[in-house]
Design a protein around this motif. Structure first.
Motif, PDB file in Angstrom:
ATOM      1  N   ARG A 273       0.837  -1.206   0.000  1.00  0.00           N
ATOM      2  CA  ARG A 273       0.000   0.000   0.000  1.00  0.00           C
ATOM      3  C   ARG A 273       0.873   1.257   0.000  1.00  0.00           C
ATOM      4  NH1 ARG A 273      -3.265  -2.759   4.538  1.00  0.00           N
ATOM      5  NH2 ARG A 273      -4.554  -4.212   3.311  1.00  0.00           N
ATOM      6  N   ALA A 274       1.947   1.192   0.752  1.00  0.00           N
ATOM      7  CA  ALA A 274       2.851   2.343   0.792  1.00  0.00           C
ATOM      8  C   ALA A 274       3.409   2.635  -0.603  1.00  0.00           C
ATOM      9  CB  ALA A 274       3.982   2.080   1.784  1.00  0.00           C
ATOM     10  N   ALA A 275       3.553   1.566  -1.384  1.00  0.00           N
ATOM     11  CA  ALA A 275       4.066   1.742  -2.737  1.00  0.00           C
ATOM     12  C   ALA A 275       2.958   2.109  -3.723  1.00  0.00           C
ATOM     13  CB  ALA A 275       4.770   0.461  -3.198  1.00  0.00           C
ATOM     14  N   GLY A 276       1.797   2.431  -3.193  1.00  0.00           N
ATOM     15  CA  GLY A 276       0.724   2.855  -4.072  1.00  0.00           C
ATOM     16  C   GLY A 276      -0.151   1.735  -4.582  1.00  0.00           C
ATOM     17  N   GLY A 277       0.114   0.498  -4.147  1.00  0.00           N
ATOM     18  CA  GLY A 277      -0.723  -0.628  -4.559  1.00  0.00           C
ATOM     19  C   GLY A 277      -1.942  -0.753  -3.659  1.00  0.00           C
ATOM     20  N   ARG A 278      -2.743  -1.745  -3.950  1.00  0.00           N
ATOM     21  CA  ARG A 278      -3.889  -1.993  -3.094  1.00  0.00           C
ATOM     22  C   ARG A 278      -4.051  -3.494  -2.946  1.00  0.00           C
ATOM     23  NH1 ARG A 278      -8.838  -2.257  -6.959  1.00  0.00           N
ATOM     24  NH2 ARG A 278      -7.756  -2.477  -8.939  1.00  0.00           N
ATOM     25  N   THR A 279      -4.807  -3.913  -1.974  1.00  0.00           N
ATOM     26  CA  THR A 279      -5.089  -5.335  -1.813  1.00  0.00           C
ATOM     27  C   THR A 279      -6.569  -5.558  -2.043  1.00  0.00           C
ATOM     28  OG1 THR A 279      -5.402  -5.104   0.563  1.00  0.00           O
ATOM     29  CG2 THR A 279      -3.200  -5.688  -0.185  1.00  0.00           C
ATOM     30  N   ALA A 280      -6.859  -6.762  -2.557  1.00  0.00           N
ATOM     31  CA  ALA A 280      -8.240  -7.054  -2.945  1.00  0.00           C
ATOM     32  C   ALA A 280      -9.164  -7.097  -1.742  1.00  0.00           C
ATOM     33  CB  ALA A 280      -8.301  -8.391  -3.691  1.00  0.00           C
ATOM     34  N   CYS A 281      -8.599  -7.453  -0.593  1.00  0.00           N
ATOM     35  CA  CYS A 281      -9.457  -7.617   0.581  1.00  0.00           C
ATOM     36  C   CYS A 281      -8.608  -7.467   1.829  1.00  0.00           C
ATOM     37  CB  CYS A 281     -10.155  -8.974   0.540  1.00  0.00           C
ATOM     38  SG  CYS A 281      -9.024 -10.358   0.501  1.00  0.00           S
ATOM     39  N   PRO A 282      -9.250  -7.367   2.973  1.00  0.00           N
ATOM     40  CA  PRO A 282      -8.495  -7.198   4.217  1.00  0.00           C
ATOM     41  C   PRO A 282      -7.515  -8.356   4.417  1.00  0.00           C
ATOM     42  CG  PRO A 282     -10.854  -6.899   4.593  1.00  0.00           C
ATOM     43  CD  PRO A 282     -10.691  -7.377   3.184  1.00  0.00           C
ATOM     44  N   VAL A 283      -6.371  -8.061   4.990  1.00  0.00           N
ATOM     45  CA  VAL A 283      -5.380  -9.100   5.284  1.00  0.00           C
ATOM     46  C   VAL A 283      -5.563  -9.522   6.730  1.00  0.00           C
ATOM     47  CG1 VAL A 283      -2.929  -9.607   5.478  1.00  0.00           C
ATOM     48  CG2 VAL A 283      -3.787  -8.254   3.555  1.00  0.00           C
ATOM     49  N   GLU A 284      -6.131 -10.701   6.907  1.00  0.00           N
ATOM     50  CA  GLU A 284      -6.484 -11.127   8.265  1.00  0.00           C
ATOM     51  C   GLU A 284      -5.798 -12.412   8.676  1.00  0.00           C
ATOM     52  OE1 GLU A 284     -10.925  -9.020   8.095  1.00  0.00           O
ATOM     53  OE2 GLU A 284     -10.761 -11.215   8.077  1.00  0.00           O
ATOM     54  N   ALA A 285      -5.002 -12.979   7.803  1.00  0.00           N
ATOM     55  CA  ALA A 285      -4.286 -14.200   8.166  1.00  0.00           C
ATOM     56  C   ALA A 285      -2.918 -14.154   7.474  1.00  0.00           C
ATOM     57  CB  ALA A 285      -5.091 -15.431   7.782  1.00  0.00           C
ATOM     58  N   ASN A 286      -2.540 -15.194   6.776  1.00  0.00           N
ATOM     59  CA  ASN A 286      -1.208 -15.231   6.169  1.00  0.00           C
ATOM     60  C   ASN A 286      -1.242 -15.151   4.651  1.00  0.00           C
ATOM     61  OD1 ASN A 286      -2.349 -17.819   6.059  1.00  0.00           O
ATOM     62  ND2 ASN A 286      -0.318 -18.750   5.790  1.00  0.00           N
ATOM     63  N   GLU A 287      -2.268 -14.494   4.128  1.00  0.00           N
ATOM     64  CA  GLU A 287      -2.347 -14.340   2.679  1.00  0.00           C
ATOM     65  C   GLU A 287      -2.598 -12.878   2.326  1.00  0.00           C
ATOM     66  OE1 GLU A 287      -3.972 -18.101   0.554  1.00  0.00           O
ATOM     67  OE2 GLU A 287      -5.429 -17.603   2.115  1.00  0.00           O
ATOM     68  N   VAL A 288      -1.979 -12.447   1.254  1.00  0.00           N
ATOM     69  CA  VAL A 288      -2.149 -11.088   0.748  1.00  0.00           C
ATOM     70  C   VAL A 288      -2.523 -11.200  -0.723  1.00  0.00           C
ATOM     71  CG1 VAL A 288      -1.055  -8.839   0.438  1.00  0.00           C
ATOM     72  CG2 VAL A 288      -0.332 -10.334   2.318  1.00  0.00           C
ATOM     73  N   PHE A 289      -3.540 -10.456  -1.121  1.00  0.00           N
ATOM     74  CA  PHE A 289      -3.969 -10.469  -2.519  1.00  0.00           C
ATOM     75  C   PHE A 289      -3.792  -9.081  -3.123  1.00  0.00           C
ATOM     76  CE2 PHE A 289      -5.965 -14.013  -0.481  1.00  0.00           C
ATOM     77  CZ  PHE A 289      -5.949 -15.022  -1.429  1.00  0.00           C
ATOM     78  N   PRO A 290      -2.585  -8.770  -3.532  1.00  0.00           N
ATOM     79  CA  PRO A 290      -2.352  -7.450  -4.107  1.00  0.00           C
ATOM     80  C   PRO A 290      -2.953  -7.352  -5.504  1.00  0.00           C
ATOM     81  CG  PRO A 290      -0.280  -8.644  -3.812  1.00  0.00           C
ATOM     82  CD  PRO A 290      -1.375  -9.602  -3.558  1.00  0.00           C
ATOM     83  N   ILE A 291      -3.422  -6.171  -5.817  1.00  0.00           N
ATOM     84  CA  ILE A 291      -3.799  -5.895  -7.204  1.00  0.00           C
ATOM     85  C   ILE A 291      -2.771  -4.912  -7.743  1.00  0.00           C
ATOM     86  CG2 ILE A 291      -5.559  -4.933  -8.730  1.00  0.00           C
ATOM     87  CD1 ILE A 291      -7.653  -5.963  -6.778  1.00  0.00           C
ATOM     88  N   LEU A 292      -2.005  -5.384  -8.711  1.00  0.00           N
ATOM     89  CA  LEU A 292      -0.898  -4.595  -9.256  1.00  0.00           C
ATOM     90  C   LEU A 292      -1.078  -4.429 -10.762  1.00  0.00           C
ATOM     91  CD1 LEU A 292       2.123  -6.324  -7.436  1.00  0.00           C
ATOM     92  CD2 LEU A 292       0.919  -4.244  -6.737  1.00  0.00           C
ATOM     93  N   LYS A 293      -0.339  -3.480 -11.290  1.00  0.00           N
ATOM     94  CA  LYS A 293      -0.253  -3.396 -12.745  1.00  0.00           C
ATOM     95  C   LYS A 293       0.431  -4.669 -13.250  1.00  0.00           C
ATOM     96  CE  LYS A 293      -1.750   0.872 -13.166  1.00  0.00           C
ATOM     97  NZ  LYS A 293      -3.071   1.130 -13.746  1.00  0.00           N
ATOM     98  N   ARG A 294      -0.003  -5.123 -14.387  1.00  0.00           N
ATOM     99  CA  ARG A 294       0.628  -6.316 -14.955  1.00  0.00           C
ATOM    100  C   ARG A 294       2.119  -6.098 -15.153  1.00  0.00           C
ATOM    101  NH1 ARG A 294      -0.581 -11.131 -16.819  1.00  0.00           N
ATOM    102  NH2 ARG A 294      -2.808 -10.823 -16.443  1.00  0.00           N
ATOM    103  N   SER A 295       2.495  -4.889 -15.477  1.00  0.00           N
ATOM    104  CA  SER A 295       3.925  -4.612 -15.673  1.00  0.00           C
ATOM    105  C   SER A 295       4.703  -4.778 -14.363  1.00  0.00           C
ATOM    106  CB  SER A 295       4.100  -3.178 -16.209  1.00  0.00           C
ATOM    107  OG  SER A 295       3.532  -2.269 -15.287  1.00  0.00           O
ATOM    108  N   GLN A 296       4.071  -4.389 -13.269  1.00  0.00           N
ATOM    109  CA  GLN A 296       4.729  -4.603 -11.979  1.00  0.00           C
ATOM    110  C   GLN A 296       4.930  -6.091 -11.690  1.00  0.00           C
ATOM    111  OE1 GLN A 296       1.778  -2.171  -9.719  1.00  0.00           O
ATOM    112  NE2 GLN A 296       3.591  -1.215  -8.801  1.00  0.00           N
TER     113      GLN A 296
END
Lengths: 352, 352, 352, 352
Positions: A273-296
């Motif tokens: 998030r600090a890098a300007g990305g976002r996550t698809a949903c709250p991070v409540e356990a040990n998984e993160v679902f970032p939504i990034l540019k395909r180029s990233q």
């Protein structure tokens, strides 16, 4: 920078150490050994009551056999549309239950709601033989989207299940991660909230191969040993599974590895998030679902990061990836280090 | 003095060592890891040809899934009346095959003969839908009576199977022990003699949990990964199974442990005979079936010896235990020491 | 005024007459009789090629066994979300296929489209063992909404199925009604359009109990007699089933009864529209789905009309019943008379 | 001279007449019709108590589904080695029960004895998961050898079953023939002697297709409608089955046809003995098993007599056919005439 899954690491040190420690001497086979008995006692203590615990080979087997214990001819099991039992078990639940049908319940971020569950169940009124009959409700804790049901949410699903007289199953492949998040007791997160049977997963959180079906409904556990054996899931040298559980539980090791994995996931999410990305949903356990540019994403892969695309098509409109974005899944585990996280975040360039 | 079974010991040192050695770093899950691939290559080398190898959780699963690969609606599998698939697998073969019937073929000391097999098969002529149809023949090597089929005997059973166009399955839970006895190559004892699919057991001979289905009939292996997964038998961290196989095979360790176990069995048998006892059948692998006076058995138990009664009712008349005798089973393994054997024989008093 | 279903009447005169006619003398049991053979020839003639035909007890059995002939471990069958196999067969397809999963494909008025089918299939890419694998596509002709696929529509679904190398099954519980509507040949509506296997239903269109599985894919039919018998679906006195088929087919009786039922449905629909009502979807076979005011429905019931509510929640927005409306299902059959239709329409009062 | 089987004739006049009589008007489908209800009442009257009756398509289905109602994972069913469930149902019982094992109990002339049953069961002690567990005992009345269990014999088998807490199933494919021989009431021959569930066959004794599962154990019948439907055995127009039962039962027709068939069998047996032949076992129902010279058999066939060879290899030594003899099966039914019998006996020449 390996965030591919929580089943890519080996066993945590305490688990490996217990396995080594118990590799001497003779012990009866087929769960008659003292170590298996001692681990069963530990389960009783952890859950603050008598439970019936059966070690099996895989999480898929745990889920399918747990559901099989409640299967009926023409039975219907309700689960989230993204749940492991529905999507990732190659019909093992259908097979082990003699053809029970798994109905996909909708819901954001891996969670059924009482309304979505009730609505799905309403298509199966009692007494209409053609449609079959309700048999069980299965929820996943933590979910496939790394979210965690609150105790109230579990209790609310139980209420719906109970209104139709069917049991509540919990797929706890990431049980410890959810527990760590909620900060409650294992008893609170299961039978006190209405769970009748639990697939207790330890493999993802630091074991080689340690899964168990835990019944709080002791009557339903009767004869389960035959179900397990009929499925080819009774280990001869069960000691090797029990030893892992011993190492897993001793000195609260399991809670430590889960808390660590969760913390790493939060670190990742904050950095993204600090890098300007976002996550698809709250991070409540040990998984993160970032939504990034395909180029990233491509850049990260080129740098050696291990993470996978994840189907984001069912996400709410406000979140769904745009055409040049991609939804990814990152999973942390006991072996994830803060150096891994830093390396990843350092590689991640802001989208341009 | 523990001769209860060959699944009461832990893992042999080389196996445990390999498991420890491979407990670091990340590796893809679900058999996509390099170690699983490398073990698959080792199987090719051992069998001197391409084989399709699938690691599974238990010997029962290996047998049932191997037979399921050849199952047909209404199918009939022919096996010895004392075979593990028939007697000790809680209907796992029937379940996994969608209800195939296992027909008990008679024969002394765990071995079918071409005549007994042909006679059993003759009750299932082609084209009579009511009776079902022949689907497979399953033999056990070494047998449940610790005897070993010669290469000619295997080939003769194959001939009968082939005459009805059905495959030959070998339950190799004690494959290494039989191989050591015959002194032939793995290829000779399997596909060169006509075996189509093998349950390759390593657990009893020094692993924790290492079983595999090995297809020589590559066509029949197609899609087997779905059968395995549908049964809940695909390990996520399969590396832990592959590591055991690596340790098992390296430096011929598996042949060494099997030869040792066999030697211990022979020592036992000689000592028992020297003490005036007899054995129910030839000792050709790692099992001894002494027939002793019941008073001798009780005396041994009182002294702490672990061994079990074994049903001797189907033995030939000339051998069957008399009223004051009992048929026992003793099993040796990699962990059996000559001190154990000596202690046992010293405890064994001549019948009075 | 009985429009409850097309299985509430008995047998058509020609069918009953044939059954009576063949009730003398002896004939071999279990489909070895000359009449069964003669009916098989009739099927060949009707379909203008060699087919493999197997008579069974019910339409559910026909569907489930047809799919079982193509089942695979981990197999996935694609069908419309409202299809009989999905909704009304109490998991018989899941059971007979060893746990294949039935995936609900969306689509208006009971019809899948190539796009909706392709999209559903895309969640099951080849080679991902966790998800299982595509096994078959099943369409219903006429559909549960009384609509009929055109030949081009069938061919387009076949193209999607073929792109994934899976067969196309047709549930033809109302085969004759659809055929009458299209005015094409049975061959055109089946194998020439790409159908591999057909559930040929005759019960609804004038038989007591006459259903058959018809394979155009003769290779897949091999061994089907074992599947049928394993399901308990081989009649001993199959002559009674064959006799019904003889009466059904002779002198084009089956086409006549279907055309009559279709005509009655059109009459109903016209009358309902004339009275200011509307139908949920086009009337293309022997079913009408009127959307009426609830008060009208209650009035009709009070007058003795037999018809049922039908779930209309999935209808397109523009059609869906409003809060004071109800979606109903009316079914006509060989026994429906124009007097029945008139009586119904006379009872139907315009909504106020 | 057709003695091939009792399923080669059509339907008896009273059955056909009832079927014709009920072929008018509308009636609810899927067993909700008044005729099905009325037939259920008739079953209550015949058995002098409330029973739960379920009509199904075939005798094989009745047997397999009845056993499925009591199936357990790892379950074992005990039945005679020559029983229909074991020999003639293409694994339908194994399939419907999720892989229960059918164990062959020996015994002369189709009958298990308490000792042979107890001995077979003793191989499955309680609590040994590997062997599975006892699930049911199934006897056939009349047996495959045309013999009939006395009431005391049934009660004695029940005692053995009850000692292991498993139910007693009766395969009554020739129920009426046995009843006629014993001259007792249906209640006496079933629940009063300890039978828990009955496959009530009417097809062989004069129906086209009329079979039912009758539970005396009402608790076990709960949910059976789902088992039946899951197997594809719920008729839509069940009226056609119910009508046959009505005609079967009215005016004691069923007892008359059975008594007639039995009488014809006795006539045959007497004539054969008078001609110097012998029968393999007592003639107690509607089957005769003559042992004739092969030359006599060929002569009869040449003259057009329909009768089949029957495996005589398991007969007691004193009876077993010699090398030039052959064991045959002859079956009589409602359609057999004394002229048929005379013609046969006139053709039968004394052995030379």
């Amino acid at each position: 920078m390996n965030f591919a899954s929580d089943n890519w690491a080996g066993a945590a040190p305490a688990v490996m150490s217990a396995l080594t420690r118990h590799n001497t001497g003779y012990a009866p086979a087929y769960t008659s050994d003292p170590l298996t008995e001692s681990v069963a006692q530990t389960f009783n203590e952890i859950f603050e009551r008598d439970v019936a615990v059966f070690q099996v080979a895989t999480g898929t087997a745990a889920n399918a056999l747990a559901l099989a214990a409640y299967a009926k001819p023409g039975g219907v099991v309700f689960c989230h549309r993204d749940s492991h039992v529905q999507v990732d078990e190659c019909n093992c639940p259908e097979f082990m239950t003699g053809g029970n049908k798994l109905v996909s319940v909708p819901g954001d971020f891996g969670k059924m709601t009482p309304d979505s569950l009730r609505s799905s169940m309403s298509a199966f009124p009692d007494g209409v033989v053609h449609h079959g009959r309700v048999a069980a409700v299965s929820l996943t804790q933590a979910t496939e989207w790394g979210t965690v049901y609150t105790l109230d949410e579990i209790a609310a699903l139980k209420e719906v299940a109970a209104s139709r007289d069917v049991p509540l199953h919990m797929d706890g492949a990431r049980f410890a991660n959810a527990l760590s998040t909620l900060g409650c007791s294992p008893a609170d997160m299961t039978w006190r909230a209405g769970v009748d049977v639990l697939s207790f997963g330890a493999t993802k959180n630091g074991c080689w191969c340690a899964e168990a079906v835990v019944f709080f409904d002791l009557k339903a556990a009767e004869g389960f040993e035959y179900l397990r054996k009929r499925g080819g899931h009774l280990f001869s040298k069960n000691r090797f599974s029990a030893a892992q559980f011993e190492g897993y539980f001793e000195d609260g090791n399991w809670l430590g590895t889960a808390a660590h994995a969760n913390a790493m996931a939060l670190l990742l999410a904050e950095g993204i998030r600090a890098a300007g990305g976002r996550t698809a949903c709250p991070v409540e356990a040990n998984e993160v679902f970032p939504i990034l540019k395909r180029s990233q994403f491509e850049q990260l892969q080129a740098a050696g990061a291990k993470l996978y695309e994840w189907p984001g098509g069912d996400l709410p409109d406000s979140i769904r990836p745009s055409d040049d974005e991609v939804c990814l899944r990152m999973v942390t585990c006991f072996a994830t280090t803060s150096e891994d996280v830093d390396a990843f975040l350092n590689t991640l360039k802001p989208a341009t």
